[in-house]
Design an enzyme around this catalytic site. Structure first.
Site, PDB file in Angstrom:
ATOM      1  N   GLY A  46       0.800  -1.219   0.000  1.00  0.00           N
ATOM      2  CA  GLY A  46       0.000   0.000   0.000  1.00  0.00           C
ATOM      3  C   GLY A  46       0.828   1.262   0.000  1.00  0.00           C
ATOM      4  O   GLY A  46       0.274   2.357   0.092  1.00  0.00           O
ATOM      5  N   CYS A  47       2.135   1.133  -0.087  1.00  0.00           N
ATOM      6  CA  CYS A  47       3.011   2.301  -0.138  1.00  0.00           C
ATOM      7  C   CYS A  47       3.504   2.486  -1.571  1.00  0.00           C
ATOM      8  O   CYS A  47       3.844   1.507  -2.238  1.00  0.00           O
ATOM      9  CB  CYS A  47       4.217   2.121   0.784  1.00  0.00           C
ATOM     10  SG  CYS A  47       3.793   2.030   2.527  1.00  0.00           S
TER      11      CYS A  47
END
Length: 142
Positions: A46-47
């Site tokens: 999710g980064c």
């Protein structure tokens, strides 16, 4: 460096460019993450940038059960490395229960950091917080 130190330093910095430079310097001060900890299991999903967080339980001397958590981390983006340093300052020295109960997003908001992060960085920050909370919850359940 504690979160109170960071709050005090932020109060002295009027310009957001200076605050960004300060956050980047906090990241540069983190110890390097050993290569053997840069695994898929430690990678934060999710980064937008590459982020690794490695956690391990810290046992209570009297009970032998995990009471805290040791954290190491790194990123290939300087500002994200700094955000990791701020997160570690927020959670350092806390019990697992306190880690789970601590709202890091609120603290980032109090610092004014939340409103100065891009949507991608905000999503990445949320993923890092979620990962830290999840690891603490798993250690509590063990």
């Amino acid at each position: 460096m504690t979160i109170d130190d960071i709050r005090a330093d932020f109060a002295l910095l009027d310009d957001w460019e200076d605050r960004y430079r300060y956050v980047i310097e906090l990241g540069r001060a983190l110890p390097p993450l050993p290569e053997d900890l840069r695994t898929e299991a430690n990678k934060v999903r999710g980064c937008a940038s590459q982020v690794w967080l490695a956690t391990k339980p810290v046992a209570n001397a009297s009970s032998g059960r995990a009471s805290g958590m040791d954290m190491q981390g790194t990123s290939d983006a300087m500002i994200v490395q700094g955000l990791i340093a701020v997160l570690f300052a927020i959670y350092q020295g806390k019990t697992l229960e306190e880690i789970v109960a601590t709202d890091a997003q609120r603290i980032f908001g109090e610092l004014g950091l939340s409103e100065h992060l891009t949507q991608q960085r905000s999503n990445g920050l949320a993923s890092m917080v979620k990962r830290i909370h999840s690891d603490a919850e798993m250690m509590l359940a063990a």
